[in-house]
Design a protein around this motif. Sequence first.
Motif, PDB file in Angstrom:
ATOM      1  N   THR A 190       0.858  -1.191   0.000  1.00 38.35           N
ATOM      2  CA  THR A 190       0.000   0.000   0.000  1.00 38.35           C
ATOM      3  C   THR A 190       0.897   1.246   0.000  1.00 38.35           C
ATOM      4  O   THR A 190       1.971   1.238   0.614  1.00 38.35           O
ATOM      5  CB  THR A 190      -0.935   0.045   1.223  1.00 38.35           C
ATOM      6  OG1 THR A 190      -0.173   0.474   2.355  1.00 38.35           O
ATOM      7  CG2 THR A 190      -1.591  -1.291   1.512  1.00 38.35           C
TER       8      THR A 190
ATOM      9  N   HIS B 287       2.484  -2.048   4.550  1.00 35.41           N
ATOM     10  CA  HIS B 287       1.550  -0.908   4.579  1.00 35.41           C
ATOM     11  C   HIS B 287       2.286   0.428   4.760  1.00 35.41           C
ATOM     12  O   HIS B 287       2.688   0.786   5.860  1.00 35.41           O
ATOM     13  CB  HIS B 287       0.563  -1.142   5.730  1.00 35.41           C
ATOM     14  CG  HIS B 287      -0.467  -0.066   5.890  1.00 35.41           C
ATOM     15  ND1 HIS B 287      -1.027   0.619   4.839  1.00 35.41           N
ATOM     16  CD2 HIS B 287      -1.061   0.442   7.010  1.00 35.41           C
ATOM     17  CE1 HIS B 287      -1.897   1.510   5.294  1.00 35.41           C
ATOM     18  NE2 HIS B 287      -1.928   1.419   6.613  1.00 35.41           N
TER      19      HIS B 287
ATOM     20  N   VAL C 236      -7.111   2.396   0.758  1.00 39.43           N
ATOM     21  CA  VAL C 236      -7.112   1.241   1.673  1.00 39.43           C
ATOM     22  C   VAL C 236      -8.285   1.292   2.661  1.00 39.43           C
ATOM     23  O   VAL C 236      -8.580   0.307   3.323  1.00 39.43           O
ATOM     24  CB  VAL C 236      -5.795   1.093   2.467  1.00 39.43           C
ATOM     25  CG1 VAL C 236      -4.630   0.817   1.558  1.00 39.43           C
ATOM     26  CG2 VAL C 236      -5.528   2.295   3.337  1.00 39.43           C
TER      27      VAL C 236
ATOM     28  N   LEU D 125      -8.067  -1.727   6.502  1.00 41.59           N
ATOM     29  CA  LEU D 125      -7.064  -2.626   5.907  1.00 41.59           C
ATOM     30  C   LEU D 125      -6.907  -3.882   6.776  1.00 41.59           C
ATOM     31  O   LEU D 125      -6.888  -5.010   6.266  1.00 41.59           O
ATOM     32  CB  LEU D 125      -5.721  -1.895   5.756  1.00 41.59           C
ATOM     33  CG  LEU D 125      -4.578  -2.766   5.242  1.00 41.59           C
ATOM     34  CD1 LEU D 125      -4.827  -3.193   3.787  1.00 41.59           C
ATOM     35  CD2 LEU D 125      -3.238  -2.026   5.329  1.00 41.59           C
TER      36      LEU D 125
END
Length: 329
Positions: A7, A72, A52, A100
């Motif tokens: 991400t 992330h 996300v 997420l």
Amino acid sequence: MRKVVVTGGAGYIGSHFAHFISGKGYEVVILDDLSLGHAKAAGDLPLAIGNVGDPRFLDSVFGGGDVDAVVHFAAYSKVAESMTEPAKYYQNNVCAGLELLKGMERHGVNKLVFSSTCALYGEPETLPITEENQKIPINPYGATKLCFERMAMDLAAVSTLRPVFLRYFNAAGADPEGRLGEDHDPETHLIPLILQTALGQRESVSIFGSDYPTDDGSCVRDYIHVTDLADAHLKALEYLDGGGAPDAFNMGAGKGSSVLQVVEAARRVTGLSISTQPAPRRPGDPSTLISSSEKAMRVLGWRPEYTDIDIIIETAWHWMKENPDGYDR
Ligand code: UFG
């Protein structure tokens, strides 16, 4: 091939990591809403455009059942902005982050490496900062990252989730091959601002504060090269593959440079005069942040390679000279 969702992989640190592990044979899918990231930084890697915090978007990405781990990075990360717009930071870094975590749980993905920060320690009571230092953030940015860590640990206690938190100090520099760099709009980070001044794009660099309790009165930070950070995330994935338990690791070079020392180093590297001007302290800035990264070295087997501030600046300068207007502009 192992599939890793990255991400924020079109952002500064995320893009360096995504290309780094792609080069090591991992299959990478970048998730980025391109609000701050750059499609060009994703290059030829698969890019899923979305946020996300959107469960349906996450279901479409995780739906194939073949995602092995999530790294992330997607977050807001400006200390000063977090002081004036805290809700924006809690919304993106905490609320979207929770979506997420829930999305990962729905789809049985349990390995997570999280882009955390030394900002969660606040003003340190002892230096260098170890993972055991007290965590009293002095800005909402640090508070949101601490909040995410706690949220993930609480979920990990009742599920199979295994998070690893990498608490970076000041990420800096650029891909030594010159393919990727740092491009924020507006730019607020010290080294790019100094180099934009060297390029003549700015008249001078403001030095925020001259009366901090440091040798020269300016703030001291521990600058860590973005490629060393990319390598640390890979080491964290390998740690999780080996059955590693949830844990947190500081990521710094282990030495401090003051704002004035960074300017001096940039003058050496560029060979150009770079004007500075005194300015008031910036709200939310601690005086000195220096990492002990002993735990990451011992447990993850990580060794930062680009620890010389001149070399860090040299890599950033190389990219900036080639891309004076960044990726898109
Ligand atoms: N600074 C100046 N003038 C400027 C910009 C920055 O003097 O024009 C100073 C700041 O006061 C600070 C230092 O340079 O002392 C570094 O500032 P940056 O904005 O480059 O970085 P920060 O330390 O504020 O923040 C960075 C990351 C955060 C992370 C933090 C941890 O952006 O995500 O490091 O220290 F949390």
